[in-house]
Motif scaffolding. Structure first.
Motif, short mmCIF file in Angstrom:
data_model
loop_
_atom_site.label_atom_id
_atom_site.label_comp_id
_atom_site.label_asym_id
_atom_site.label_seq_id
_atom_site.Cartn_x
_atom_site.Cartn_y
_atom_site.Cartn_z
N GLN A 75 0.82 -1.21 0.00
CA GLN A 75 0.00 0.00 0.00
C GLN A 75 0.85 1.26 0.00
OE1 GLN A 75 -3.75 -0.21 0.09
NE2 GLN A 75 -2.86 -2.10 -0.73
N ASN A 76 0.35 2.27 -0.74
CA ASN A 76 0.93 3.62 -0.71
C ASN A 76 2.39 3.67 -1.15
OD1 ASN A 76 -1.53 4.72 0.34
ND2 ASN A 76 -0.94 3.95 2.37
N THR A 134 -4.09 0.49 -4.57
CA THR A 134 -2.80 0.93 -4.03
C THR A 134 -2.98 1.76 -2.76
OG1 THR A 134 -2.84 2.87 -5.46
CG2 THR A 134 -1.73 0.90 -6.29
N ASP A 135 -4.19 2.21 -2.50
CA ASP A 135 -4.53 2.91 -1.25
C ASP A 135 -5.90 2.40 -0.80
OD1 ASP A 135 -4.57 4.59 0.91
OD2 ASP A 135 -5.23 6.35 -0.22
N GLY A 193 -8.04 3.62 2.23
CA GLY A 193 -8.57 4.97 2.11
C GLY A 193 -9.48 5.14 0.93
N SER A 194 -9.78 4.04 0.21
CA SER A 194 -10.61 4.11 -0.99
C SER A 194 -12.08 4.31 -0.62
CB SER A 194 -10.45 2.83 -1.81
OG SER A 194 -10.92 1.71 -1.08
N ASP A 253 -8.35 1.67 -6.97
CA ASP A 253 -7.82 2.20 -5.69
C ASP A 253 -7.21 1.10 -4.83
OD1 ASP A 253 -8.27 4.86 -6.04
OD2 ASP A 253 -10.26 4.86 -5.14
N SER A 279 -8.79 7.75 9.88
CA SER A 279 -8.62 7.83 8.43
C SER A 279 -8.88 9.23 7.90
CB SER A 279 -9.55 6.83 7.75
OG SER A 279 -9.47 6.93 6.35
N ASN A 325 1.13 9.64 1.42
CA ASN A 325 0.27 9.37 0.27
C ASN A 325 0.37 10.43 -0.82
OD1 ASN A 325 -0.58 7.15 1.66
ND2 ASN A 325 -2.52 8.01 2.30
N THR A 326 0.49 11.68 -0.42
CA THR A 326 0.40 12.79 -1.38
C THR A 326 1.72 13.51 -1.61
OG1 THR A 326 -0.19 14.36 0.37
CG2 THR A 326 -2.00 13.16 -0.69
#
Length: 444
Positions: free
Chosen positions: A40-41, A65-66, A69-70, A63, A181, A204-205
């Protein structure tokens, strides 16, 4: 109006279905397995390298890969929450009434557990029965019957609430996960020794996130085993608010620092080069040693006709395909003949293999380290812990305690009294039978 009620009833029946609960739990379990198999991430390049670009595109669209949080994973959590709420609410009023409402219901239909006779009259036995029941049960009563008298006792009516406590724990746990979350964050930051940071990079960002306070890395230290592998790395951190020190603590792996709910974990480290090198030059024949400080690019004489030039520094030098750690690479000039020498920080006698008249080694140097910190903030962690505690408590109540009811009936007999012990303990039938026999023996 009737159509609206029918629609509401249909929706309610759907959401209180056990089948829906099982289906949602299976879907959550399946997605959790996917979340374990698919890292993940991570960066897109990591997924492309591992799974290939076509499969990465599928992961990105879904989603995966995350995943946690999807939107669809959050939807599954919300559906499970609604399902549990509806199941709890539809039965809560009945459960509450049975647990704390008027008691002593259904005693006339209790199954007989033991029956016998006593030479004593019912009036003589009443005090003994009342005393015996009061010792084990919080609530008792006396009931007059047409052909005798009965004593009722019960305890544990409140244990019917065990399942509701479990449901409440699950809801609080889910709420804590949702709060974490939505309002928490997970990031990282590298802090060089002696420097201060007040922002981190979100995982994540890759955006910068202000901490609201500052963190300074005072010192960083690393220790090794005799084999050369890392034993421990430690950072001394200081938290500052408005340029005032409020907390100083050393952190190592699994021993983090927490301030204002933000936790700093020791996750990595690295070097930012080395400085202040000094080298030892030992003559093999006499054992005499000369120590000189040398900067990178500098040439120094250490004996007649002999000079040493410090060419470069390598943080992780490879020798015969194997990493041997830090190294200083230089040029030894002996009466015009030049030889490259490699001096290892961890192995001071490494230059002996050159078999020269002089043995060179690194006498001392300073490192410039940075500490790599993982930074997390989870405002829902308290709710998660509370939910777990309630779930454990509710499961204990639901599986290891229960409602117990006993009725002792005394009727006149030709030679004394007939004693009938009836009762029920659905979760401990063995106890009910054993207690009835013990009570009968006591009265007999």
């Amino acid at each position: 109006m009737r159509a609206s009620q029918n629609l509401l009833s249909t929706v309610t029946d759907h959401f209180k279905s056990v089948r829906l609960t099982v289906a949602l739990l299976l879907m959550l379990a399946g997605t959790s397995v996917l979340g374990t198999l698919i890292p993940q991430n991570k960066h897109a390049a990591d997924y492309i390298q591992t799974f290939g670009e076509p499969l990465y595109r599928v992961f990105h669209i879904l989603d995966l890969t995350d995943m946690y949080g999807s939107w669809w994973f959050v939807l599954l959590i919300i559906l499970l929450t609604v399902n549990i709420v509806v199941c709890t609410v539809t039965r809560f009023r009945t459960t509450l009434k049975l647990s704390f409402g008027k008691g002593f219901k259904g005693f006339s239909s209790l199954p007989t557990l033991a029956k016998g006779t006593s030479p004593k009259s019912p009036g003589t036995l009443e005090e003994t029965v009342q005393s015996a029941l009061s010792a084990r049960f919080a609530t008792t009563r006396k009931v007059a019957l047409p052909n005798g008298v009965a004593f009722d006792a019960e305890k544990g009516r409140w244990t019917r609430m065990g399942a509701d406590v479990v449901h409440a724990g699950i809801l609080i746990l889910l709420a804590g996960a949702l709060v974490g979350s939505l309002f928490g964050f997970d990031g990282a930051v590298n802090v060089p020794e002696g420097e201060t940071v007040d922002t981190i990079i979100l995982r994540n960002t890759n955006e910068k996130k202000p901490l609201g306070f500052s963190v300074r890395c005072n010192t960083f230290s690393i220790s090794h085993y005799d084999t050369g592998s890392v034993k421990e790395y430690r950072s001394s951190l200081t938290v500052l608010e408005n340029d005032k020190e409020v907390l100083t603590r050393d952190i190592i792996v699994n021993k983090p620092l927490t301030h204002n709910g933000v936790t700093f974990y020791q996750s990595s480290y690295g070097t930012m080069g080395a400085k202040d090198f000094s080298f030892a030059f030992m003559e093999k024949a006499t054992g005499q040693t000369v120590t000189k400080a040398v900067d990178i690019g500098e040439t120094v004489p250490f004996a007649p006709g002999k000079t040493f030039t410090f060419d470069r520094y390598a943080s992780n030098h490879a020798f015969n395909g194997r990493s041997v750690g830090e190294a200083a690479i230089g040029t030894l000039t002996d009466n015009g003949s030049k030889t490259e020498v490699v001096l290892l920080s961890r192995f001071s006698n490494f230059d002996k293999m050159r078999k020269g008249d002089w043995i060179l080694s690194i006498a001392d140097h300073e490192h410039a380290y940075y500490t790599g910190l993982q930074v997390t903030y989870d405002p829902g962690v308290g709710l998660v812990y509370t939910g777990f505690i309630l779930m454990i408590a509710g499961c204990f109540v639901a599986f290891f305690t229960g409602h117990k009811k006993i009725r002792v009936t005394l009727t006149p007999a030709a030679l004394g009294s007939t004693v009938t012990v009836s009762g029920a303990a659905p979760k401990n039938k063995v106890w009910a039978t054993r207690y009835a026999r013990q009570l009968l023996n006591r009265l007999g």
